[in-house]
Write an enzyme that holds these catalytic residues in place. Structure first.
Site, PDB file in Angstrom:
ATOM      1  N   TYR A  14       9.818  -8.391   1.699  1.00  0.00           N
ATOM      2  CA  TYR A  14       8.422  -8.836   1.805  1.00  0.00           C
ATOM      3  C   TYR A  14       7.438  -7.681   1.963  1.00  0.00           C
ATOM      4  CZ  TYR A  14      10.774 -13.253   2.844  1.00  0.00           C
ATOM      5  OH  TYR A  14      11.579 -14.364   2.793  1.00  0.00           O
ATOM      6  N   HIS A  19       1.358 -11.366   1.194  1.00  0.00           N
ATOM      7  CA  HIS A  19       1.373 -11.925   2.550  1.00  0.00           C
ATOM      8  C   HIS A  19       1.496 -10.841   3.622  1.00  0.00           C
ATOM      9  CE1 HIS A  19       0.896 -15.898   3.970  1.00  0.00           C
ATOM     10  NE2 HIS A  19       2.136 -16.210   4.262  1.00  0.00           N
ATOM     11  N   PHE A  64       8.048 -13.859  11.825  1.00  0.00           N
ATOM     12  CA  PHE A  64       7.678 -14.455  10.541  1.00  0.00           C
ATOM     13  C   PHE A  64       6.286 -15.053  10.697  1.00  0.00           C
ATOM     14  CE2 PHE A  64      12.137 -13.893   9.734  1.00  0.00           C
ATOM     15  CZ  PHE A  64      12.145 -13.480   8.409  1.00  0.00           C
ATOM     16  N   ASN A  66       4.450 -17.711  10.080  1.00  0.00           N
ATOM     17  CA  ASN A  66       4.002 -19.008  10.600  1.00  0.00           C
ATOM     18  C   ASN A  66       4.142 -19.157  12.108  1.00  0.00           C
ATOM     19  OD1 ASN A  66       3.600 -19.417   7.914  1.00  0.00           O
ATOM     20  ND2 ASN A  66       5.032 -21.104   7.703  1.00  0.00           N
ATOM     21  N   ASN A 112      -1.315 -20.398   7.678  1.00  0.00           N
ATOM     22  CA  ASN A 112      -0.413 -20.832   8.749  1.00  0.00           C
ATOM     23  C   ASN A 112      -0.222 -19.797   9.850  1.00  0.00           C
ATOM     24  OD1 ASN A 112       0.033 -23.418   7.730  1.00  0.00           O
ATOM     25  ND2 ASN A 112       1.663 -22.700   6.381  1.00  0.00           N
TER      26      ASN A 112
END
Length: 196
Positions: A14, A19, A64, A66, A112
């Site tokens: 990632y 993101h 993470f 969220n 989120n």
């Protein structure tokens, strides 16, 4: 002390996804000011240091995206940091690629990670730096888009955008939110209107 928190997802896969723009901005500030963001604390990687004469904690929650609030709320409580000194930096699919928008408060607007932060702090009066990632053309799945690697052809623009965002965060700590909004609520210079 300021807590400058970039939101993202842990893991190499990632690292260069849209993101993870929040992480990239924290990394840029760490590099500019010689702050090592390697200490584990409250489910985050943190680093303590000084930016333009102001004590700061840089943080990258490792929960993470969220669940970001699950890390930041205990971190702030443990280090007795005022909520007015929290700045949250994250990607925003509702804004075009390269656009930056600082807001002193407001809803999560469907993000989120920010939603988790607001839920944990029980207030929406949190300064945030929103970084536009929308490519300017229709996308099939927002969830897939934000986690896919940024195109190699966009790396130069990414570097400029991250630098612009880091300057915006510095301005918040040095001159306050209002002045930072006046200077930085726009597109980063040198970025195209369309995705490369």
């Amino acid at each position: 002390m300021f807590l400058l928190a970039g939101l993202g997802n842990p893991g190499e896969q990632y690292a260069l996804s849209p993101h993870n723009l929040g992480f990239l901005v924290v990394d840029r500030l760490a590099e500019q000011f010689g702050i090592r963001v390697t200490r584990k604390d409250s489910k985050a990687l943190i680093g303590l240091g000084e930016i333009d004469g102001h004590q700061v904690m840089l943080a990258k929650p490792q929960t993470f995206m969220n669940l970001s609030g699950e890390s930041l709320a205990p971190l702030m409580e443990k280090h007795q940091i005022e909520i007015s000194n929290l700045v949250v930096i994250y990607d925003e699919l509702d804004l075009p690629w390269g656009a930056l928008k600082i807001k002193p408060k407001g809803s999560a607007a469907g993000h989120n990670g920010m939603k988790s932060v607001i839920q944990w702090f029980k207030t929406s009066e949190i300064v945030r730096v929103r970084l536009g990632i929308h490519p300017g053309h229709p996308i099939r799945s927002g969830a897939e888009f934000v986690l896919a690697p940024i195109k190699r052809s966009q790396m130069k623009e990414l570097d400029e955008f991250v630098g612009f965002a880091a300057d915006a965060v510095r301005t918040i700590t040095a001159e306050g939110v209002e002045k930072a909004m006046t200077k930085f609520n726009r597109r980063a210079p040198g970025l195209n209107n369309e995705e490369a």
